[in-house]
Design a protein around this motif. Sequence first.
Motif, PDB file in Angstrom:
ATOM      1  N   ASN A 185       0.737  -1.248   0.191  1.00  0.00           N
ATOM      2  CA  ASN A 185      -0.066  -0.220   0.007  1.00  0.00           C
ATOM      3  C   ASN A 185       0.900   1.353   0.086  1.00  0.00           C
ATOM      4  N   TYR A 186       0.330   2.363  -0.757  1.00  0.00           N
ATOM      5  CA  TYR A 186       1.216   3.295  -0.780  1.00  0.00           C
ATOM      6  C   TYR A 186       0.529   4.600  -0.808  1.00  0.00           C
ATOM      7  N   LYS A 187       0.894   5.912  -0.554  1.00  0.00           N
ATOM      8  CA  LYS A 187       0.034   7.271  -0.666  1.00  0.00           C
ATOM      9  C   LYS A 187       1.016   8.210  -1.661  1.00  0.00           C
ATOM     10  N   LEU A 188       0.277   8.938  -2.574  1.00  0.00           N
ATOM     11  CA  LEU A 188       1.194   9.959  -3.256  1.00  0.00           C
ATOM     12  C   LEU A 188       0.222  11.314  -3.018  1.00  0.00           C
ATOM     13  N   VAL A 189       0.861  12.277  -2.291  1.00  0.00           N
ATOM     14  CA  VAL A 189       0.314  13.697  -1.985  1.00  0.00           C
ATOM     15  C   VAL A 189       0.707  14.415  -2.915  1.00  0.00           C
ATOM     16  N   VAL A 190      -0.586  14.884  -4.094  1.00  0.00           N
ATOM     17  CA  VAL A 190      -0.221  15.752  -4.996  1.00  0.00           C
ATOM     18  C   VAL A 190      -0.375  17.168  -4.414  1.00  0.00           C
ATOM     19  N   PRO A 191       0.672  18.124  -4.729  1.00  0.00           N
ATOM     20  CA  PRO A 191       0.732  19.293  -4.145  1.00  0.00           C
ATOM     21  C   PRO A 191      -0.590  20.227  -4.610  1.00  0.00           C
ATOM     22  N   ALA A 192      -0.848  21.274  -4.092  1.00  0.00           N
ATOM     23  CA  ALA A 192      -1.908  22.030  -4.418  1.00  0.00           C
ATOM     24  C   ALA A 192      -1.302  22.948  -5.614  1.00  0.00           C
TER      25      ALA A 192
END
Length: 465
Positions: free
Chosen positions: A362-369
Motif C-alpha cells: 500500500n502506498y500514498k502520493l500527496v499531489v501538491p496544491a
Amino acid sequence: MKQINYFLLLFVLFGSSYAVAQNQEFEDEMFKFRAIETAVWAMPMMNFKTYRDALSDNGVGYNDVAYNSKIQNWKFQTATPNNTTPYIHFYWNVKDEPIVIELPASEEGVGLFGTFMDAWQRPIDDVGAKGRDAGQGGKYVIVPENYDGPLLQGAYTYVQRTNNGFCVLRPIIPNANQENVDKATALTKKIKIYPLSQAANPEKMNYVDIYDKNLECTPVMDKTIYKEIHEFIQEEKVEDMNLAFMGMLKQIGIEKNEAFTPDERANKIYDEAAPLALEYLINQYHRKLNPWMYEGKKWSVLVPTGSFETDWTYEFPSHFDYNAKGALYYAIITSIKNYGSATFYVDLAETPDGQWLNGSDNYKLVVPANVPVKNFWAVTTYDLETASYQRNIDKSSIDSNMDKVKKNKDGTTTIYFGPKPPKGKESNWLPTVEGRRFFLLFRFYGPQKEVFDGSFELNDIEKIK
C-alpha cells in the motif's frame, strides 16, 4: 611407461570431452547474448507488429479505421495509453503504391491530434489540430522511397522509409463524457484512407468499433518473440543501418528469405533470453536512461536523452542508439513530435529507497496544491512488465477533473494505491494487482512554465501500512 600411457589415455578421453563441453557452453552463452540484443534492437518494430496484428485479429485491416465508442478499458493492452480520450487507430502499407490519408477539420468542441509513424516508430509528422494542418483538415500522401510517380495536388507529401506505417489519433475533447465521445466518433467517421490510384473515386471506408475488445498489443517476451521478429523481417525492408544486426540475427537462426526452424537447443535459449531482455529494458527505462525530473526524487522524464535531438529516431551522425530506442518503445506506443507543449508526462516506478512498486503493498502520493496546468492533471497506474493497463482493473486513473476526488484542507490531493482501498478513501484510491509490479505516469495537460523551471515539484510516493 604404462602409467604415463594411462594418464594420456584419460586426458584424451575426458580432457577433450571437457573442452568440447566448455566450447558448447561458450557457444550457448554467445547465442543467449545475441538473442537478448536482438530483442532489445527489435522492440520498436515488435511494438508496432503486435499492435497491428491485434487490430487485424479484431477485424481491422489495412486502411480501415478503428475507434472506441466509449473510453477504452483495460482490454486495450498497449504501452501506456491514457483513458481520458477515446483512441483512434489505422495502419497502411506503401510497398505497392502511395497511400492517401484524409483528415477532417476540427469542429465545435472536438478535434483530432496524433502522429504518423513508420514501422520502426519513427515519426513522419504530427497531424491534426496541434499538427501540420492546424485543425483545418487536409490530405496527406505517403510515398515509398525512390517513388517517381504522380502526386496529389494540394496534399502534404511525405516519404516513408518502411513498407508499413500507422497512426494513433486522440480526439481533443473538453472531457470524456459520452456526449463528447459521440462527437469524437462522428468526426472519426470522416477520416478516409485509400491508395493514391483511387484518389478520384475512393472505395467505401470500413470503420470498426473496438471498444471492450481484447487487443493484445504488447509483445510477449518469451521464445515466441523470435518467431515474430523473423516474420516481420520477411515483410519489411532491411536498411543499411541495420545490416550489422542482420548478421547477428543470422547467428541465432533469423534470416531474410530463409525459413525459421529453431531446434530444441535454440528454443530453450530463446526462452531464457527474452525475459532477460525485458528485465533489461525495464531497468534501462525506469532507472538508467531517463533523466531524473527532481533532484533526490524518483520521478523521471518520459523519454531518454536524444529523443528531441534526433526527432525520436535515435539516429545520431555517429551511431544508432538502439538501446535507448528499444527501452523507449517498451514503454510507449507512439511518440509526439511537439511533446512538452500540449502535454508533459513524468514516470515513477520506485519507492524513495529504490524498491520497485509492488501491487501487494500500500502506498500514498500527496499531489501538491495548485498544480501548474492549463487544463488538468492525471495519474495513471500501469503494469511494470507490459507497460500497459493492469489486467482486470477498470479504474486506472485519477484526475483533477473528477468531482468525487476529495482534496485536503490545504488544497493538496492524497491518492492511495494498493490491492484494497483505505476505509473512506475509495474515491481517491487506485487498485493494484497483488504480486505484480507497477508504475505511475503523472500527466500535465497544458503544462505551465512552473512545471519546467524547477519551481514546482511532485512528492515521492510513500509506503504505508
